[in-house]
Write a protein that holds these residues in place. Structure first.
Motif, PDB file in Angstrom:
ATOM      1  N   TRP A  98       0.844  -1.204   0.000  1.00 51.04           N
ATOM      2  CA  TRP A  98       0.000   0.000   0.000  1.00 51.04           C
ATOM      3  C   TRP A  98       0.878   1.253   0.000  1.00 51.04           C
ATOM      4  O   TRP A  98       0.581   2.222  -0.683  1.00 51.04           O
ATOM      5  CB  TRP A  98      -0.952  -0.012   1.201  1.00 51.04           C
ATOM      6  CG  TRP A  98      -1.896   1.138   1.204  1.00 51.04           C
ATOM      7  CD1 TRP A  98      -1.922   2.214   2.046  1.00 51.04           C
ATOM      8  CD2 TRP A  98      -2.946   1.368   0.236  1.00 51.04           C
ATOM      9  NE1 TRP A  98      -2.927   3.078   1.690  1.00 51.04           N
ATOM     10  CE2 TRP A  98      -3.565   2.599   0.578  1.00 51.04           C
ATOM     11  CE3 TRP A  98      -3.427   0.668  -0.881  1.00 51.04           C
ATOM     12  CZ2 TRP A  98      -4.626   3.128  -0.141  1.00 51.04           C
ATOM     13  CZ3 TRP A  98      -4.491   1.201  -1.598  1.00 51.04           C
ATOM     14  CH2 TRP A  98      -5.085   2.409  -1.224  1.00 51.04           C
ATOM     15  N   HIS A 101       1.927   1.861  -3.465  1.00 47.90           N
ATOM     16  CA  HIS A 101       0.793   2.393  -4.240  1.00 47.90           C
ATOM     17  C   HIS A 101       0.630   3.893  -3.988  1.00 47.90           C
ATOM     18  O   HIS A 101       0.455   4.688  -4.911  1.00 47.90           O
ATOM     19  CB  HIS A 101      -0.475   1.632  -3.846  1.00 47.90           C
ATOM     20  CG  HIS A 101      -1.725   2.151  -4.476  1.00 47.90           C
ATOM     21  ND1 HIS A 101      -2.015   1.959  -5.807  1.00 47.90           N
ATOM     22  CD2 HIS A 101      -2.748   2.892  -3.966  1.00 47.90           C
ATOM     23  CE1 HIS A 101      -3.173   2.550  -6.089  1.00 47.90           C
ATOM     24  NE2 HIS A 101      -3.638   3.121  -4.993  1.00 47.90           N
ATOM     25  N   LEU A 253      -6.459  -0.783 -11.619  1.00 53.21           N
ATOM     26  CA  LEU A 253      -5.289  -0.961 -10.752  1.00 53.21           C
ATOM     27  C   LEU A 253      -5.292  -2.383 -10.195  1.00 53.21           C
ATOM     28  O   LEU A 253      -6.364  -2.972 -10.022  1.00 53.21           O
ATOM     29  CB  LEU A 253      -5.362   0.030  -9.575  1.00 53.21           C
ATOM     30  CG  LEU A 253      -5.563   1.523  -9.896  1.00 53.21           C
ATOM     31  CD1 LEU A 253      -5.896   2.279  -8.607  1.00 53.21           C
ATOM     32  CD2 LEU A 253      -4.330   2.101 -10.569  1.00 53.21           C
ATOM     33  N   VAL A 255      -4.153  -3.119  -7.145  1.00 50.29           N
ATOM     34  CA  VAL A 255      -4.173  -3.079  -5.667  1.00 50.29           C
ATOM     35  C   VAL A 255      -5.516  -3.570  -5.118  1.00 50.29           C
ATOM     36  O   VAL A 255      -6.554  -3.450  -5.771  1.00 50.29           O
ATOM     37  CB  VAL A 255      -3.862  -1.643  -5.189  1.00 50.29           C
ATOM     38  CG1 VAL A 255      -5.026  -0.710  -5.452  1.00 50.29           C
ATOM     39  CG2 VAL A 255      -3.449  -1.608  -3.735  1.00 50.29           C
TER      40      VAL A 255
END
Ligand code: DWN
Ligand code: ZN
Length: 408
Positions: A98, A101, A253, A255
């Motif tokens: 994270w 990201h 994305l 993520v």
């Protein structure tokens, strides 16, 4: 004969106003198709202390789709005051993935953002990246878990009223809302607040788990009471149109198991990506697609259950919200002995709806021989690398997108 009587589980809090939604929260139409039922489940992040083993609240977990704007939403709404009562166990900064990201996002948009508002700022991970680029920042975060953190914040939910009462109208060059729009019941009030706060040339960046990614990765365990809505480009555009904003671009994305980044502005022309994804959703998001996902999810639950039943005793890694949902779909005999997690606030508690303890990971992984199931499978690469580098040589099970074993 064992005469001890196990006390009946405490009744679900009847005073909790769990309301049923009979119309789409974006377009208001009532043409809804229920297509996945995960039963009555506890709240995924409502981790319990050892002496509070019964869930505080349980509610139906049923996913339904809107035929008009292609939003998917839960049939029942647990009030945010109950979901986020006081503290909130999830802390985004624990995951290295994270951080990466957020670094990339700040690197790409910091120059645009003289004044940046981060809605649902959590532990301030993203805001720290923008301040490092010299931006002036404001975090909006309702959870008491983060009230003591140093970043400039409003400890409140994002609403139009908050914008008006804090002199934010027309002020924000950049508004970021990561993984929060899916948690909001009144999405129109939320979006009107963004419209009001955005400076004339400002941009709003909204990141949400993407419904087609959820279908592709069969990520049924990302369906939980915090996630009221499951977004599509069609639904986002419908919402933007209702508030005079333009959806200018979208980006898929990886993520969090597959997300969508949507960019909004007061003016502009939708990119080719917006046009293409609207057409794709118009073509693909029909009844057979929903029912096919439901059948695949049901088969995946059974396959995961069988794999874990054959692995007991085993340990889990990542007491994620999705861990709670997955365990609560399993046969109790398939439960892990323990779930390891590096989030201090989660250690010493139990996975909601189960008696599975959450503990800090072992200090010597070379001495661990039982199988490990990675419940935070969206970070499986990071976690597997971490365990192997720490000397763990046992078998690692990753439940989704496809149940698989990583064996040495
Ligand atoms: O919407 C939400 C998503 C975006 O994040 C929130 N509702 C809650 C949260 O969902 P989640 O709990 O499934 O997120 P994660 O990031 O998949 O959770 C990972 C869990 O694993 C955390 O409890 C932290 C833990 N972890 C760890 O202990 N060591 C994770 C990694 C990568 C690690 O190295
Ligand atoms: Zn709709």
């Amino acid at each position: 004969m064992d005469t001890t009587v196990t006390p009946a589980p405490a009744p679900t809090l009847s005073r909790t106003r769990i309301s049923e939604r009979r119309a789409c929260r974006v377009c208001g139409r009532g043409n809804l198709l229920s297509y996945l039922d995960l039963g009555v489940q506890p709240l995924a992040n409502d981790l319990r202390e050892p002496n509070e083993l019964n869930p505080r609240v349980c509610a139906p977990l049923v996913l339904q789709s809107c035929a008009s704007c292609k939003l998917s939403q839960l049939s029942h709404v647990v009030p945010k005051e109950v979901l986020y009562a006081g503290t909130y166990a999830y802390s985004s900064g624990v995951s290295a993935g994270w951080h990466a990201h957020c670094d990339a996002l700040a690197g790409e948009y910091a120059r645009m953002g003289r004044f940046v508002i981060d809605i649902a700022a959590n532990d301030g991970t993203l805001l720290g990246k923008f301040t490092a680029h010299g931006a002036k920042v404001l975090g909006v975060e309702p959870s008491l878990s983060f009230v003591g953190l140093a970043y400039q914040k409003l400890s409140a939910f994002w609403t139009r009223k908050l914008v008006e009462s804090n002199d934010l109208i027309g002020r924000a060059d950049l508004i970021i809302a990561q993984n929060v729009l899916g948690h909001v019941d009144d999405v129109h009030d939320f979006m009107e607040g963004i419209k009001q706060a955005l400076a004339p040339a400002g941009r709003a960046i909204i990141e949400v788990p993407y419904l087609l990614s959820l279908f592709a990765s069969c990520a049924f365990d990302t369906i939980y009471h915090e996630h009221l809505s499951y977004w599509t480009v069609t639904a986002l555009k419908t919402l933007a149109d209702a508030h005079g904003l333009v959806l200018t671009d979208v980006q898929r994305l990886s993520v969090h198991g597959g997300s969508l980044r949507a960019i909004f502005a007061h003016e502009g022309t939708p990119s080719a990506a917006v046009t293409e994804m609207l057409a794709l959703e118009q073509r693909d998001l029909k009844r057979p697609t929903y029912m096919s996902f439901s059948a695949r999810a049901t088969r995946a639950m059974a396959a995961i259950n069988d794999a874990l039943l054959s692995a007991v005793p085993y340990a889990g890694f990542g007491a994620a919200a999705k861990c709670t949902v997955l365990l609560n779909t399993l046969d109790i005999r398939a439960y892990p002995r323990v779930v390891y997690d590096e989030t201090p606030d989660k250690q010493g508690k139990h996975v909601p709806g189960t008696r599975v303890p959450i503990e800090a990971p072992p200090t010597d992984w070379s001495a661990v021989h039982e199988p490990i199931a990675v419940f935070a499978w969206n970070w499986s690469d990071v976690i597997i690398r971490k365990l192997r580098d720490a000397g763990y040589a046992g078998d690692i099970f990753v439940p989704l997108p496809k149940p698989r074993w990583d064996c040495i």
